[in-house]
Design a protein around this motif. Structure first.
Motif, PDB file in Angstrom:
ATOM      1  N   LEU A  41       0.832  -1.204   0.000  1.00  0.00           N
ATOM      2  CA  LEU A  41       0.000   0.000   0.000  1.00  0.00           C
ATOM      3  C   LEU A  41       0.866   1.252   0.000  1.00  0.00           C
ATOM      4  N   LEU A  42       1.901   1.271   0.827  1.00  0.00           N
ATOM      5  CA  LEU A  42       2.807   2.415   0.856  1.00  0.00           C
ATOM      6  C   LEU A  42       3.456   2.643  -0.502  1.00  0.00           C
ATOM      7  N   ARG A  43       3.892   1.570  -1.129  1.00  0.00           N
ATOM      8  CA  ARG A  43       4.533   1.679  -2.438  1.00  0.00           C
ATOM      9  C   ARG A  43       3.563   2.256  -3.472  1.00  0.00           C
ATOM     10  N   ARG A  44       2.322   1.792  -3.426  1.00  0.00           N
ATOM     11  CA  ARG A  44       1.317   2.294  -4.378  1.00  0.00           C
ATOM     12  C   ARG A  44       1.022   3.775  -4.146  1.00  0.00           C
ATOM     13  N   LEU A  45       0.907   4.166  -2.875  1.00  0.00           N
ATOM     14  CA  LEU A  45       0.635   5.565  -2.555  1.00  0.00           C
ATOM     15  C   LEU A  45       1.797   6.455  -2.995  1.00  0.00           C
ATOM     16  N   LYS A  46       3.020   5.991  -2.768  1.00  0.00           N
ATOM     17  CA  LYS A  46       4.189   6.769  -3.170  1.00  0.00           C
ATOM     18  C   LYS A  46       4.284   6.884  -4.687  1.00  0.00           C
ATOM     19  N   LYS A  47       3.919   5.822  -5.380  1.00  0.00           N
ATOM     20  CA  LYS A  47       3.934   5.857  -6.841  1.00  0.00           C
ATOM     21  C   LYS A  47       2.885   6.846  -7.359  1.00  0.00           C
ATOM     22  N   LYS A  48       1.718   6.836  -6.742  1.00  0.00           N
ATOM     23  CA  LYS A  48       0.658   7.772  -7.136  1.00  0.00           C
ATOM     24  C   LYS A  48       1.092   9.205  -6.844  1.00  0.00           C
ATOM     25  N   LYS A  49       1.752   9.405  -5.701  1.00  0.00           N
ATOM     26  CA  LYS A  49       2.239  10.739  -5.339  1.00  0.00           C
ATOM     27  C   LYS A  49       3.260  11.234  -6.359  1.00  0.00           C
ATOM     28  N   LEU A  50       4.132  10.356  -6.798  1.00  0.00           N
ATOM     29  CA  LEU A  50       5.139  10.718  -7.798  1.00  0.00           C
ATOM     30  C   LEU A  50       4.484  11.064  -9.132  1.00  0.00           C
ATOM     31  N   ALA A  51       3.469  10.306  -9.517  1.00  0.00           N
ATOM     32  CA  ALA A  51       2.744  10.593 -10.760  1.00  0.00           C
ATOM     33  C   ALA A  51       2.061  11.960 -10.673  1.00  0.00           C
ATOM     34  N   LEU A  52       1.499  12.279  -9.513  1.00  0.00           N
ATOM     35  CA  LEU A  52       0.880  13.587  -9.320  1.00  0.00           C
ATOM     36  C   LEU A  52       1.928  14.699  -9.432  1.00  0.00           C
ATOM     37  N   LYS A  53       3.091  14.459  -8.853  1.00  0.00           N
ATOM     38  CA  LYS A  53       4.162  15.460  -8.932  1.00  0.00           C
ATOM     39  C   LYS A  53       4.567  15.704 -10.384  1.00  0.00           C
ATOM     40  N   ASP A  54       4.659  14.638 -11.169  1.00  0.00           N
ATOM     41  CA  ASP A  54       4.988  14.778 -12.587  1.00  0.00           C
ATOM     42  C   ASP A  54       3.919  15.583 -13.321  1.00  0.00           C
ATOM     43  N   ARG A  55       2.664  15.291 -13.046  1.00  0.00           N
ATOM     44  CA  ARG A  55       1.553  16.010 -13.697  1.00  0.00           C
ATOM     45  C   ARG A  55       1.559  17.491 -13.293  1.00  0.00           C
ATOM     46  N   ILE A  56       1.848  17.753 -12.014  1.00  0.00           N
ATOM     47  CA  ILE A  56       1.936  19.128 -11.529  1.00  0.00           C
ATOM     48  C   ILE A  56       3.032  19.874 -12.284  1.00  0.00           C
ATOM     49  N   SER A  57       4.173  19.233 -12.461  1.00  0.00           N
ATOM     50  CA  SER A  57       5.286  19.852 -13.187  1.00  0.00           C
ATOM     51  C   SER A  57       4.903  20.151 -14.635  1.00  0.00           C
ATOM     52  N   GLN A  58       4.193  19.229 -15.270  1.00  0.00           N
ATOM     53  CA  GLN A  58       3.767  19.431 -16.651  1.00  0.00           C
ATOM     54  C   GLN A  58       2.842  20.643 -16.763  1.00  0.00           C
ATOM     55  N   ILE A  59       1.912  20.761 -15.845  1.00  0.00           N
ATOM     56  CA  ILE A  59       0.972  21.879 -15.883  1.00  0.00           C
ATOM     57  C   ILE A  59       1.697  23.193 -15.605  1.00  0.00           C
ATOM     58  N   GLU A  60       2.599  23.191 -14.640  1.00  0.00           N
ATOM     59  CA  GLU A  60       3.355  24.405 -14.344  1.00  0.00           C
ATOM     60  C   GLU A  60       4.170  24.838 -15.563  1.00  0.00           C
ATOM     61  N   ASP A  61       4.731  23.879 -16.286  1.00  0.00           N
ATOM     62  CA  ASP A  61       5.490  24.205 -17.492  1.00  0.00           C
ATOM     63  C   ASP A  61       4.594  24.787 -18.585  1.00  0.00           C
ATOM     64  N   ARG A  62       3.358  24.329 -18.659  1.00  0.00           N
ATOM     65  CA  ARG A  62       2.426  24.882 -19.655  1.00  0.00           C
ATOM     66  C   ARG A  62       2.004  26.294 -19.307  1.00  0.00           C
ATOM     67  N   ILE A  63       1.863  26.557 -17.994  1.00  0.00           N
ATOM     68  CA  ILE A  63       1.454  27.893 -17.554  1.00  0.00           C
ATOM     69  C   ILE A  63       2.611  28.876 -17.706  1.00  0.00           C
ATOM     70  N   LEU A  64       3.794  28.476 -17.264  1.00  0.00           N
ATOM     71  CA  LEU A  64       4.976  29.335 -17.324  1.00  0.00           C
ATOM     72  C   LEU A  64       6.102  28.593 -18.031  1.00  0.00           C
ATOM     73  N   PRO A  65       6.083  28.577 -19.347  1.00  0.00           N
ATOM     74  CA  PRO A  65       7.131  27.849 -20.076  1.00  0.00           C
ATOM     75  C   PRO A  65       8.500  28.500 -19.873  1.00  0.00           C
ATOM     76  N   ASP A  66       9.554  27.684 -19.960  1.00  0.00           N
ATOM     77  CA  ASP A  66      10.923  28.204 -19.844  1.00  0.00           C
ATOM     78  C   ASP A  66      11.202  29.145 -21.010  1.00  0.00           C
ATOM     79  N   ILE A  67      11.827  30.241 -20.696  1.00  0.00           N
ATOM     80  CA  ILE A  67      12.195  31.214 -21.720  1.00  0.00           C
ATOM     81  C   ILE A  67      13.705  31.228 -21.817  1.00  0.00           C
TER      82      ILE A  67
END
Length: 72
Positions: A44-70
């Motif tokens: 269960l811990l492993r699954r929760l941590k994996k889901k948390k990591l996937a959320l972090k990746d998605r958060i990073s993707q959205i942040e990059d779309r909002i404020l792309p690197d210049i």
């Protein structure tokens, strides 16, 4: 795409970002609570941590779309 439509899209992304950050924070609290309790199911811990990591990746993707690197 007109400016109004682009602004609406950015606002939708901001709302989605806040929701995902909340889910990420909730998972962090749940993982911590299970680890402190000491009776956590490792699978269960492993699954929760994996889901948390996937959320972090998605958060990073959205942040990059909002404020792309210049590149200056």
């Amino acid at each position: 795409m007109n400016t109004s439509s682009k602004m609406e899209q950015v606002e939708v992304l901001r709302v989605e970002l806040q929701v995902l950050k909340g889910e990420h924070r909730d998972l962090d609290h749940a993982i911590h609570a299970l680890e402190v309790a000491g009776t956590a199911d490792m699978l269960l811990l492993r699954r929760l941590k994996k889901k948390k990591l996937a959320l972090k990746d998605r958060i990073s993707q959205i942040e990059d779309r909002i404020l792309p690197d210049i590149i200056a």
